[in-house]
Enzyme design. Sequence first.
Site, PDB file in Angstrom:
ATOM      1  N   SER A  41      40.115 -46.030  20.288  1.00  0.00           N
ATOM      2  CA  SER A  41      41.099 -44.949  20.397  1.00  0.00           C
ATOM      3  C   SER A  41      40.847 -44.006  21.558  1.00  0.00           C
ATOM      4  O   SER A  41      41.737 -43.254  21.926  1.00  0.00           O
ATOM      5  CB  SER A  41      41.137 -44.141  19.103  1.00  0.00           C
ATOM      6  OG  SER A  41      39.838 -43.668  18.794  1.00  0.00           O
ATOM      7  N   ASP A 331      41.995 -33.878  16.793  1.00  0.00           N
ATOM      8  CA  ASP A 331      41.934 -34.163  15.359  1.00  0.00           C
ATOM      9  C   ASP A 331      40.463 -34.356  14.979  1.00  0.00           C
ATOM     10  O   ASP A 331      39.574 -34.145  15.814  1.00  0.00           O
ATOM     11  CB  ASP A 331      42.847 -35.341  14.947  1.00  0.00           C
ATOM     12  CG  ASP A 331      42.355 -36.700  15.429  1.00  0.00           C
ATOM     13  OD1 ASP A 331      41.188 -36.820  15.868  1.00  0.00           O
ATOM     14  OD2 ASP A 331      43.138 -37.673  15.375  1.00  0.00           O
ATOM     15  N   HIS A 334      38.885 -36.986  17.466  1.00  0.00           N
ATOM     16  CA  HIS A 334      39.290 -37.195  18.867  1.00  0.00           C
ATOM     17  C   HIS A 334      39.402 -35.904  19.667  1.00  0.00           C
ATOM     18  O   HIS A 334      39.929 -34.914  19.163  1.00  0.00           O
ATOM     19  CB  HIS A 334      40.637 -37.931  18.900  1.00  0.00           C
ATOM     20  CG  HIS A 334      40.615 -39.245  18.195  1.00  0.00           C
ATOM     21  ND1 HIS A 334      41.114 -39.414  16.928  1.00  0.00           N
ATOM     22  CD2 HIS A 334      40.117 -40.445  18.575  1.00  0.00           C
ATOM     23  CE1 HIS A 334      40.939 -40.678  16.554  1.00  0.00           C
ATOM     24  NE2 HIS A 334      40.327 -41.328  17.529  1.00  0.00           N
TER      25      HIS A 334
END
Length: 356
Positions: A41, A331, A334
């Site tokens: 990610s 978040d 991240h």
Amino acid sequence: MMRMAYRNMIYKIRWLLVAQFLLLVPLTTSKVPAIIAFGDSYSDAGNNNAIPTLLKSNFKPYGRHFPGGHPTGRFCDGRLPPDFISEAFGLKPTIPAYLDPAYTIPDFATGVCFASSGTGYDNATSDVFNVIPMWKELEYYKDYQNKLRAYLGNEKANEILSEALYLLSLGTNDFLINYYIFPTRRSQFTIQEYEDFLVGLSGNFIRDLYNLGARKISLTGVPPLGCLPLERLTNILQHHDCNEKYNNVALEFNGKLTNLVRRLNKELRGITIVFADSYHSIDQMITRPSLYGFEEVGVACCSTGTFEISYLCSEHNPLTCSDANKYVFWDAFHPTEKTNRIVVDHYIDSLLVSFR
Ligand SMILES: *[C@@H]1O[C@H](CO)[C@@H](O)[C@H](O)[C@H]1NC(C)=O
């Protein structure tokens, strides 16, 4: 007469320098025609939108700072490191996901992303969220090679494939989603053995890329794993401080990757691999936030900032912060776009020097 000879010599040296300059300039202008990203990610530009996994982020408030303000599937409020790297090399400011049906091979000729959120070096890691394992990212890359050759012809395509800069960034999920949550790997490996296992897989992946034609590679390790908001949340004994055990694993693993880079640079003829460190810049943002204008390092911008990732990070949650630029994390897992930009700023010069 002496003075004459001296002047003559200076003149010759100057001339040589000018000649060298003229010769070198064409060789040193940007020779990176494309950026090709693999990993998790921290690079995924939206590949998970196209696969049946729950680990998605193609909805608001994700992407609210992205050009056009729309969520793409990047786990961020804006752009990711590969986007900033592409821009720094004079290429496009965002790199499209290979599985995004809005793009075709002409778009991918200058940059393409095969990364999948939630994946890891270990096949067992990608199984957790049913995302794309690394061997399959490589299969997609081979498919891309074929399409690029069909589109541009062998010669031009091969030139792009060998001059492109390949970005490889993953490892976080192997430790935090796989090893420390599920018992299987913990029963098979000590943490040091698991680090070695992952470093072996990283080396294999780089050799595979090399055998497919890659010659320029940037390898990124893991960030301070124990400082991700989700890991702080569960670090109750240490009053939600960074989990030092996880940070030490991150440092140890990154050290082993650095040794791997040194070894492979000797082993593989004609390859240049640079280790792009994200640990220390993020660590510095966390320990000295005011240097960067950050006000919050321990919780994320999205709603309560402690555990929300993916669908839990909802547009309708009134707690989500209004100014993400004051937050190191977007978040619970991240970084914000601002953090990503600063991370890239820290190592971009070494990439530009090595690969331009
Ligand atoms: C991961 O899975 C692929 C496909 O089944 C297999 O080829 C590869 O050997 C596996 N890797 C490891 C380390 O088990």
